[in-house]
Design a protein around this motif. Structure first.
Motif, PDB file in Angstrom:
ATOM      1  N   ALA A 159       2.908   6.466  -5.246  1.00  0.00           N
ATOM      2  CA  ALA A 159       2.856   6.615  -6.704  1.00  0.00           C
ATOM      3  C   ALA A 159       1.570   7.322  -7.128  1.00  0.00           C
ATOM      4  CB  ALA A 159       2.968   5.253  -7.386  1.00  0.00           C
ATOM      5  N   SER A 160       0.463   6.985  -6.495  1.00  0.00           N
ATOM      6  CA  SER A 160      -0.819   7.608  -6.827  1.00  0.00           C
ATOM      7  C   SER A 160      -0.832   9.087  -6.457  1.00  0.00           C
ATOM      8  CB  SER A 160      -1.963   6.889  -6.112  1.00  0.00           C
ATOM      9  OG  SER A 160      -2.067   5.555  -6.566  1.00  0.00           O
ATOM     10  N   ARG A 161      -0.298   9.410  -5.288  1.00  0.00           N
ATOM     11  CA  ARG A 161      -0.245  10.809  -4.848  1.00  0.00           C
ATOM     12  C   ARG A 161       0.661  11.653  -5.731  1.00  0.00           C
ATOM     13  NH1 ARG A 161       0.195   8.513   0.218  1.00  0.00           N
ATOM     14  NH2 ARG A 161       2.416   8.944   0.264  1.00  0.00           N
ATOM     15  N   SER A 162       1.719  11.056  -6.255  1.00  0.00           N
ATOM     16  CA  SER A 162       2.682  11.836  -7.030  1.00  0.00           C
ATOM     17  C   SER A 162       2.313  11.945  -8.511  1.00  0.00           C
ATOM     18  CB  SER A 162       4.092  11.254  -6.877  1.00  0.00           C
ATOM     19  OG  SER A 162       4.160   9.978  -7.477  1.00  0.00           O
ATOM     20  N   ALA A 163       1.258  11.262  -8.937  1.00  0.00           N
ATOM     21  CA  ALA A 163       0.831  11.342 -10.341  1.00  0.00           C
ATOM     22  C   ALA A 163       0.345  12.755 -10.646  1.00  0.00           C
ATOM     23  CB  ALA A 163      -0.266  10.322 -10.629  1.00  0.00           C
ATOM     24  N   THR A 164       0.731  13.251 -11.823  1.00  0.00           N
ATOM     25  CA  THR A 164       0.301  14.572 -12.277  1.00  0.00           C
ATOM     26  C   THR A 164      -0.294  14.427 -13.679  1.00  0.00           C
ATOM     27  OG1 THR A 164       2.400  15.130 -13.335  1.00  0.00           O
ATOM     28  CG2 THR A 164       2.195  15.651 -10.985  1.00  0.00           C
ATOM     29  N   GLY A 165      -0.665  15.541 -14.261  1.00  0.00           N
ATOM     30  CA  GLY A 165      -1.229  15.518 -15.605  1.00  0.00           C
ATOM     31  C   GLY A 165      -0.299  14.891 -16.625  1.00  0.00           C
TER      32      GLY A 165
ATOM     33  N   ASP B 111       0.809  -1.213   0.000  1.00  0.00           N
ATOM     34  CA  ASP B 111       0.000   0.000   0.000  1.00  0.00           C
ATOM     35  C   ASP B 111       0.846   1.268   0.000  1.00  0.00           C
ATOM     36  OD1 ASP B 111      -2.473  -1.309  -0.050  1.00  0.00           O
ATOM     37  OD2 ASP B 111      -2.554  -1.452   2.137  1.00  0.00           O
ATOM     38  N   ALA B 112       1.921   1.295   0.777  1.00  0.00           N
ATOM     39  CA  ALA B 112       2.735   2.512   0.881  1.00  0.00           C
ATOM     40  C   ALA B 112       3.294   2.919  -0.482  1.00  0.00           C
ATOM     41  CB  ALA B 112       3.867   2.315   1.882  1.00  0.00           C
ATOM     42  N   HIS B 113       3.813   1.958  -1.229  1.00  0.00           N
ATOM     43  CA  HIS B 113       4.368   2.267  -2.549  1.00  0.00           C
ATOM     44  C   HIS B 113       3.273   2.769  -3.492  1.00  0.00           C
ATOM     45  CE1 HIS B 113       6.856   1.993  -6.145  1.00  0.00           C
ATOM     46  NE2 HIS B 113       5.770   1.517  -6.720  1.00  0.00           N
ATOM     47  N   VAL B 114       2.162   2.060  -3.538  1.00  0.00           N
ATOM     48  CA  VAL B 114       1.078   2.420  -4.454  1.00  0.00           C
ATOM     49  C   VAL B 114       0.480   3.772  -4.074  1.00  0.00           C
ATOM     50  CG1 VAL B 114      -1.181   1.740  -5.356  1.00  0.00           C
ATOM     51  CG2 VAL B 114       0.616   0.012  -5.033  1.00  0.00           C
TER      52      VAL B 114
END
Length: 139
Positions: free
Chosen positions: A33-39, A27-30
């Motif tokens: 990665a989800s939080r750091s996604a941008t346009g 969960d921590a990795h995902v």
């Protein structure tokens, strides 16, 4: 061409992919990665979830342990060091033992070259330096 759909778990590729990604990477990795996604990379993240995790990693033809060994060998052979370290850490969630990893990296030495395997062994030693010598599950 084979029909992989009979081996896939039910549900959408996005839902299944996210569940599989979380089970393997944690969960921590995902979440990171989800939080750091941008346009600029949101479509790329969706592609990874659908394709890699929702299709390939969710297929039941081979086990997650076997998939983990293949992934580790391929990443080592191709010199993708950050991804290799990530999948070495994730191996604790796939039932992949240190012996399995050693065998995969020995194959890398023979089929992709000693320098690639040497680098991969160094990365594995760093990842597993505090672990039980028989299992990456304690890292």
């Amino acid at each position: 061409m084979s029909d992989r759909s009979h081996n896939r778990k039910p549900g959408s590729r996005i839902d299944q992919g996210m569940a599989t990604r979380r089970a393997v990477l944690g969960d921590a990795h995902v979440d990171k990665a989800s939080r750091s996604a941008t346009g600029i990379d949101q479509d790329f993240q969706t592609l990874i979830v659908e394709g890699a995790w929702g299709t390939v990693w969710s297929d039941n033809t081979i086990t997650r342990r076997e998939r983990s060994m293949l992934t580790i060998a391929l990443l080592a052979a191709l010199g993708h060091q950050e991804e290799l370290a990530m999948h070495l850490r994730a191996s604790r969630n796939t039932g992949t033992s240190l012996e399995d990893i050693r065998e995969a990296l020995l194959h890398v030495a023979i089929y992709a070259g000693v320098p690639a395997a040497n680098t991969a062994f160094k990365i594995a030693k760093t990842v597993f330096e505090d672990s039980d010598p028989d299992s990456p599950s304690n890292t």
